[in-house]
Design an enzyme around this catalytic site. Structure first.
Site, PDB file in Angstrom:
ATOM      1  N   SER A 103       0.920  -0.903  -0.065  1.00  0.00           N
ATOM      2  CA  SER A 103       0.119  -0.358   0.197  1.00  0.00           C
ATOM      3  C   SER A 103       1.089   0.867  -0.140  1.00  0.00           C
ATOM      4  CB  SER A 103      -0.857   0.282   1.282  1.00  0.00           C
ATOM      5  OG  SER A 103      -1.327   1.047   1.050  1.00  0.00           O
ATOM      6  N   GLY A 104       0.510   2.510  -0.702  1.00  0.00           N
ATOM      7  CA  GLY A 104       1.282   3.074  -1.261  1.00  0.00           C
ATOM      8  C   GLY A 104       2.410   2.924  -1.507  1.00  0.00           C
ATOM      9  N   THR A 108      -1.523   3.037  -7.448  1.00  0.00           N
ATOM     10  CA  THR A 108      -2.981   3.973  -7.863  1.00  0.00           C
ATOM     11  C   THR A 108      -2.504   3.980  -9.354  1.00  0.00           C
ATOM     12  OG1 THR A 108      -4.095   2.558  -6.082  1.00  0.00           O
ATOM     13  CG2 THR A 108      -4.269   4.855  -7.707  1.00  0.00           C
ATOM     14  N   ASN A 153      -0.290   6.392   3.243  1.00  0.00           N
ATOM     15  CA  ASN A 153      -1.030   6.294   1.449  1.00  0.00           C
ATOM     16  C   ASN A 153      -1.913   7.392   1.876  1.00  0.00           C
ATOM     17  OD1 ASN A 153      -1.477   6.921  -0.795  1.00  0.00           O
ATOM     18  ND2 ASN A 153      -1.709   4.720  -1.366  1.00  0.00           N
ATOM     19  N   SER A 157      -6.562   3.153  -1.342  1.00  0.00           N
ATOM     20  CA  SER A 157      -7.346   2.455  -2.383  1.00  0.00           C
ATOM     21  C   SER A 157      -7.724   1.472  -1.240  1.00  0.00           C
ATOM     22  CB  SER A 157      -7.192   2.092  -3.789  1.00  0.00           C
ATOM     23  OG  SER A 157      -6.355   2.875  -4.388  1.00  0.00           O
ATOM     24  N   GLY A 383      -2.256  -3.382  -1.910  1.00  0.00           N
ATOM     25  CA  GLY A 383      -1.477  -3.808  -1.653  1.00  0.00           C
ATOM     26  C   GLY A 383      -1.231  -4.648  -0.620  1.00  0.00           C
ATOM     27  N   GLU A 385      -1.149  -5.904   2.955  1.00  0.00           N
ATOM     28  CA  GLU A 385      -0.971  -4.567   4.586  1.00  0.00           C
ATOM     29  C   GLU A 385      -0.392  -5.957   5.792  1.00  0.00           C
ATOM     30  OE1 GLU A 385      -4.245  -2.910   4.942  1.00  0.00           O
ATOM     31  OE2 GLU A 385      -4.163  -1.342   3.383  1.00  0.00           O
TER      32      GLU A 385
HETATM   33  N1  LIG Z   1       4.870   7.807  -9.992  1.00  0.00           N
HETATM   34  C1  LIG Z   1       4.357   8.626  -9.206  1.00  0.00           C
HETATM   35  N2  LIG Z   1       4.846  10.079  -9.184  1.00  0.00           N
HETATM   36  C2  LIG Z   1       4.713  10.811  -8.543  1.00  0.00           C
HETATM   37  N3  LIG Z   1       4.312  10.899  -7.625  1.00  0.00           N
HETATM   38  C3  LIG Z   1       3.382   9.221  -7.130  1.00  0.00           C
HETATM   39  C4  LIG Z   1       4.006   8.692  -8.049  1.00  0.00           C
HETATM   40  N4  LIG Z   1       3.283   7.137  -7.334  1.00  0.00           N
HETATM   41  C5  LIG Z   1       2.982   7.305  -6.516  1.00  0.00           C
HETATM   42  N5  LIG Z   1       3.441   8.765  -6.302  1.00  0.00           N
HETATM   43  C6  LIG Z   1       2.529   9.453  -4.862  1.00  0.00           C
HETATM   44  O1  LIG Z   1       2.976   8.013  -3.585  1.00  0.00           O
HETATM   45  C7  LIG Z   1       1.401   8.506  -3.335  1.00  0.00           C
HETATM   46  C8  LIG Z   1       1.013   6.946  -3.432  1.00  0.00           C
HETATM   47  O2  LIG Z   1       0.667   5.833  -4.635  1.00  0.00           O
HETATM   48  P1  LIG Z   1      -0.756   5.465  -4.680  1.00  0.00           P
HETATM   49  O3  LIG Z   1      -0.760   4.964  -6.160  1.00  0.00           O
HETATM   50  O4  LIG Z   1      -2.303   5.682  -4.500  1.00  0.00           O
HETATM   51  O5  LIG Z   1      -0.382   4.213  -4.224  1.00  0.00           O
HETATM   52  P2  LIG Z   1      -0.954   2.872  -3.929  1.00  0.00           P
HETATM   53  O6  LIG Z   1      -2.242   2.721  -5.207  1.00  0.00           O
HETATM   54  O7  LIG Z   1      -0.166   2.031  -4.194  1.00  0.00           O
HETATM   55  O8  LIG Z   1      -1.643   2.484  -2.379  1.00  0.00           O
HETATM   56  C9  LIG Z   1       0.730   8.519  -4.564  1.00  0.00           C
HETATM   57  O9  LIG Z   1      -0.250   9.558  -3.771  1.00  0.00           O
HETATM   58  C10 LIG Z   1       1.768  10.009  -4.909  1.00  0.00           C
HETATM   59  O10 LIG Z   1       1.704  10.951  -4.367  1.00  0.00           O
HETATM   60 MG   LIG Z   2      -4.460   2.042  -4.778  1.00  0.00          MG
END
Ligand SMILES: Nc1ncnc2c1ncn2[C@@H]1O[C@H](COP(=O)(O)OP(=O)(O)O)[C@@H](O)[C@H]1O
Ligand SMILES: [Mg+2]
Length: 1043
Positions: A103-104, A108, A153, A157, A383, A385
């Site tokens: 997660s994080g 996403t 995060n 999600s 992810g 957890e």
């Molecule tokens: N490619 C990226 N560029 C900039 N920031 C990113 C990128 N990927 C993730 N982040 C940062 O990390 C945070 C968490 O990403 P997210 O995709 O929501 O994580 P996950 O879905 O894996 O839990 C996002 O809110 C963003 O701020």
């Molecule tokens: Mg996510």
């Protein structure tokens, strides 16, 4: 695989030397610190969350990556997306993009980048753009309702999402299907410290205008709501109010109607308000504790919004109806139970609303069934957890991740190695951790944890979480990946982190301790029937539709499947779906726990790389082959590269492939290996080389096709034009000739008409009125002429020549004709008269004519001579032989014989003489003596002179050399002077062919021997020609004669 000079570390871990966990981590760290967040392991993309916006995204970069092949540019998520999309469109293979990580870790975000890339490169057009928009806009809506701030995060999600994007054969998106997995609905009623409820609640309160808030009966202040964590109402860098607007407009774009949007917001508001329903202790008469609603207004409002009587709602919340056999027993709920019921209701409403939204989106983006489509699936699931207190939710989430890891292992490690073995390729086995045993531990149909849980839930008798745990402990006491206090005790191990109510599973990603508390409950996922029935009774259309089981008619006794079973089956469906597609992996790594940029926590990353099996991945990758394909499809794809296999190949597939590769590459057997059914290519370089060759060849072939097509098109076009030209010119010529002919014809007709007309008029002129007058006049004229001529015939004058009488012309017009007729008639009469004349008469008349010519109008003696015939012989010559003798010796007869008197020139006295005129001579004799006195040859007669009077005097002039002698001229008097001189004239003419000059004058000169004498003639008073004339001499040379 190219190594760029500017690359930081190695871009593909396959190239790492030496290949160890540490060097791998160092490489990742080095790259991360240089803001290179993407690294490859072959075609697997490792992405380290940068926690900052990097300038490596956007349309320009998309365009760049679209142009290039996978290894040409720096590692990038776009390159992976491009590879998947290209593979989808050109190789016609369904794709799935598996994004895994904690997660994080950035899953996403990665899924959004993939979608934005695909949206940017796929087809364009109004229809396509609207589909793209709908697909892209589904994200903010789902995030608003399904994401929340967690400690790990800010935008985590809280549901799993798998989205199938469907394309047509050209690669244009047609639509899609979203599948959602297990929303973390417990978050609706309770959040951990530092976490928030789902975004939508905050967005609604912050973003709705006063009017909307009033209709939803809400207040803006978040602290007024029991379901919202009072500590954290805001997230840094997140503007709830503006996000609310985005969500609303996204819903509109997707196709939500105004009404539907309002329903959704109303139901969301209801959930929020439900949390504020306060329940308090009450006691029934029998002393049993019950509950009641202390805040009447709140429940009143909720009832109004639901369209449900608040009493009914209260009853449903605070009591429970149990059906035992045919009886129904209503039991009151105590406060705790009632609160539980309330929270259950809120959670259920919210999670069902979420499902409804997903379904509604699917309805908008779904594709007609008839179309043949290709699919690209993007999996973004929660992810792995590990929390402090892990419950049922973490258990299923981790189970799902375990399954995904299994997919990864199966496809990249296990299957690959097995394949080498099957294909007879020499292979040294790479060891890896196969998590199949853990998956089995959880999901085994009879002996899995989930099966146990279900069994506990369904089992009659006293059922609790503890009994469930006991069962697990009993069953898995010897399982390698299962631990609990009991098993620990058995092994005399003590771990203080493990509670009594806990069990632990050694997941691939680490050990996770789960607390069994409420496992049964959550698995049952039951809502009291009173509540669902009450909801079904509500008038709110959306709310009512969310609870179909509340319909008493449909109420079935059959239990709905448990949450665990549902999840398990949906995971099974997902796995089936993923196995059917070509996988593309994005392995997301979280560099630190603090969402900080630039921080690289060695420990944390080491754990992740370890459990993700990256090292094994690299090893297999390194030893293995980058590419493999069955001989048949390989041959089909690259057939066109060799002359021997294109356009037709009659040999076997393998031979064909060998032929192509033999001709094209000079690769060693290490680079290319022929398996039993497949060709294996070691490095992507060779594959890219092949692809490039194929691209060039396709261009050539396309050019060929174009050439032929263009040629054909031009030719047909030309032929068509030529045909048209001929047609046009023939028409033109035809028309021109037709016109010419028409003109000619018209002219001919005109001429003909004129001629015919002229002819006809000519023929018919007689019939014309205008000609009638002429005809009539002609007729009249003719008849007049006829009458005139006939009249003339009958009235002819006498045939006497002298009769000059002639009838007058009856009309003036005949005058000329009449005169002519008269003349003709006269001539005719004359001719008649002449014809009857004897030659003698003719001779006589000739003399007369001559006389007239000589004397007519000149001499007065002429007119009396006319009627007197010329006798010629006035002396009776015939009867007088004496006289005849005179004339003897003369040839021819005597023309004239007369007695004339000769004037003596001397005295003027006259003496008689006989004159004979023959054809040759004039003979003068003395009348008494019949002896010839003078013979004058006619040739010597030079002329005669007469007077104009009635007298018979005439002078006979002789030529000078006359034989007669020199007596000279004779002045004679004749009684028939006219006849005499006429006959003399004619005789001289006959004899000498000369005209005798006849002078008519009053005075003429005579030549005598003695000299010339001028004779002057004077008319005497008598003047009658009686013959009496007197001559008087006037001098020697003059003689005056009076007649
Ligand atoms: N490619 C990226 N560029 C900039 N920031 C990113 C990128 N990927 C993730 N982040 C940062 O990390 C945070 C968490 O990403 P997210 O995709 O929501 O994580 P996950 O879905 O894996 O839990 C996002 O809110 C963003 O701020
Ligand atoms: Mg996510």
């Amino acid at each position: 695989m190219t190594l760029r000079e500017d690359s930081v570390g190695v871009e593909d871990l396959v190239l790492l030397e030496p290949l160890e966990a540490e060097s791998m981590l160092r490489n990742l760290q080095l790259r991360y610190e240089n803001r290179e967040i993407y690294t490859y392991i072959g075609n697997v993309l490792v992405s380290v969350n940068p926690y900052q916006q990097l300038p490596i995204y956007g349309p320009e970069l998309i365009a760049k990556y679209q142009e290039c092949t996978f290894y040409e540019l720096k590692p990038h998520i776009y390159a992976l997306a491009n590879m998947a999309y290209q593979s989808l469109t050109s190789r016609d293979r369904d794709q799935c993009i598996l994004i895994t990580g904690e997660s994080g870790a950035g899953k996403t975000e990665a899924s959004k980048l993939v979608m934005s890339y695909v949206a940017a490169v796929c087809g364009k057009g109004e229809q396509v753009n609207s589909v793209k928009e709908q697909l892209l806009q589904s994200n903010p809506v789902l995030e608003a309702f399904g994401n929340a701030k967690t400690i790990r995060n800010d935008n985590s999600s809280r549901f799993g999402k798998y989205m199938d994007i469907e394309f047509d054969f050209k690669g244009s998106p047609l639509g899609g299907v979203i599948t959602n997995y297990l929303l973390e609905k417990s978050r609706v009623v309770k959040q951990l410290k530092g976490e928030r409820n789902f975004h939508i609640f905050y967005q609604l309160l912050a973003g709705a205008d006063a009017q909307l808030l009033k209709t939803l009966k809400l207040e803006r202040d978040t602290s007024g709501y029991a379901y919202l964590n009072r500590e954290v109402s805001r997230v840094d860098g997140m503007d709830d109010a503006s996000n609310f607007q985005s969500v609303q407009s996204a819903m509109t774009v997707i196709g939500f109607s105004e009404k539907e949007i309002r329903w959704v917001l109303e139901v969301t508001a209801l959930v929020l308000k439900l949390g504020n329903v306060e329940l308090s202790d009450e006691f029934q008469a029998n002393g049993i504790s019950a509950s009641g609603i202390s805040d009447g207004r709140g429940v009143q409002e909720i009832g109004e919004m639901m369209g449900l009587d608040s009493k009914e709602l209260e009853r449903a919340l605070c009591s429970r109806t149990m059906a035992t056999g045919k009886e129904k027993v209503v039991t009151a709920l105590n406060v705790v139970q009632a609160q539980y019921a309330r929270d259950a209701l809120a959670k259920n409403i919210y999670s069902r609303l979420f499902n409804w939204i997903v379904n509604r989106i699917n309805e908008s983006i779904k594709v007609g069934t008839g179309e043949k489509k290709k699919v690209m699936g993007v999996l973004d699931i929660y992810g792995f957890e590990i929390l402090e207190d892990n419950s049922f939710e973490q258990f299923v989430i981790n189970y799902c991740n375990e399954k995904l890891q299994q997919v990864f292992i199966e496809l990249t490690l296990k299957e690959e190695q097995e394949e080498y073995k099957n294909e007879g390729i020499p292979w040294k086995k790479v060891d890896y951790f196969d998590n199949g045993i853990i998956c089995n531990l959880i999901e085994h149909n009879q002996r899995g944890i989930l099966a146990m849980l279900d069994e506990e839930c369904l089992r009659p008798g006293v059922v609790s979480d503890t009994t469930f745990l006991a069962k697990l402990n009993q069953l898995f006491s010897n399982h390698d990946y299962y631990e609990s206090k009991v098993t620990q005790n058995a092994q005399r191990q003590y771990d203080h982190t493990m509670g009594l109510s806990c069990f632990r599973i050694c997941h691939y990603a680490g050990k996770v301790t789960y607390n069994v508390n409420s496992f049964i409950d959550k698995n049952n996922d039951l809502l009291f029937r009173d509540l669902s029935q009450a909801m079904w009774k509500a008038k709110h259309p959306l709310l009512r539709s969310l609870f179909p089981e509340g319909d008493p008619k449909q109420a079935s006794r059959k239990r709905p499947p448990t949450a665990g079973a549902q999840f398990k089956s949906s995971v099974a469906v997902l796995m089936k779906n993923l196995y059917a597609k070509n996988p593309n992996y994005i392995r997301c790594i979280k560099p630190n726990e603090h969402q900080k940029q630039g921080q690289f926590s060695w420990e944390l990353v080491a754990t992740q790389t370890r459990y993700l099996g990256l090292l094994e991945n690299v090893r297999v990758r390194r030893a293995g082959y980058a590419f493999r394909q069955g001989y048949r499809p390989f041959l089909e794809r690259y057939r066109l590269l060799s002359r021997s296999t294109w356009p037709r190949w009659n040999g076997g597939d393998r031979e064909g492939v060998e032929k192509i590769l033999g001709e094209l590459t000079t690769c060693t057997s290490e680079e290319i290996t022929f398996g039993k059914t497949k060709i294996f290519i070691k490095s992507p370089k060779t594959l890219f080389f092949l692809e490039e060759q194929r691209r060039l060849r396709i261009q050539q072939l396309a050019t060929l096709i174009q050439k032929i097509y263009r040629g054909w098109r031009c030719r047909t076009h030309y032929q068509q034009m030529r045909k048209s030209q001929i047609l046009i010119s023939s028409w033109f010529r035809g028309t021109k000739q037709k016109q010419r002919y028409g003109k000619m014809k018209a002219s001919a007709l005109l001429i003909q008409a004129f001629v015919r007309g002229w002819k006809a008029r000519k023929d018919y002129r007689k019939y014309f009125r205008s000609g009638a007058a002429l005809t009539l006049s002609n007729f009249i004229y003719k008849s007049l002429a006829q009458k005139f001529l006939l009249g003339l015939k009958n009235n002819l004058p006498s045939t006497s020549v002298l009769d000059k009488k002639w009838p007058e012309a009856p009309y003036k017009c005949f005058t000329t004709a009449n005169r002519e007729l008269q003349r003709l008639h006269h001539q005719w009469k004359c001719k008649k008269f002449r014809d009857q004349l004897s030659p003698k008469q003719v001779e006589l008349l000739r003399d007369k004519l001559c006389a007239s010519e000589l004397f007519k109008g000149k001499k007065a003696a002429y007119p009396p001579s006319i009627p007197v015939p010329f006798h010629g012989d006035y002396i009776g010559l015939r009867g007088n032989p004496k006289l005849q003798k005179l004339a003897s010796g003369e040839e021819g007869p005597v023309l004239m014989a007369e007695t004339v008197r000769k004037v003596n020139r001397g005295n003027g006295k006259t003496s008689s003489r006989t004159l004979l005129l023959t054809k040759g001579h004039v003979i003068l004799t003395d009348s008494k003596k019949s002896q010839a006195k003078t013979v004058i040859g006619l040739e010597s007669v030079a002329g005669v002179s007469v007077t104009s009077f009635k007298d018979g005097l005439f002078g006979l002039h002789l030529s000078e050399i006359s034989s007669v002698g020199s007596k000279g001229d004779f002045l004679l008097v004749s009684e028939h002077v006219v006849e005499l001189l006429t006959k003399m004239y004619r005789a001289v003419l006959d004899a000498t062919q000369k005209q005798l000059p006849v002078t008519v004058a009053e005075q003429f000169s005579m030549r005598f021997k003695e000299g010339n004498v001028t004779v002057k003639v004077i008319q005497g008073p008598a003047g009658n020609g009686s013959g009496k004339l007197s001559c008087k001499k006037k001098g020697s040379h003059g003689l005056e004669v009076t007649v």
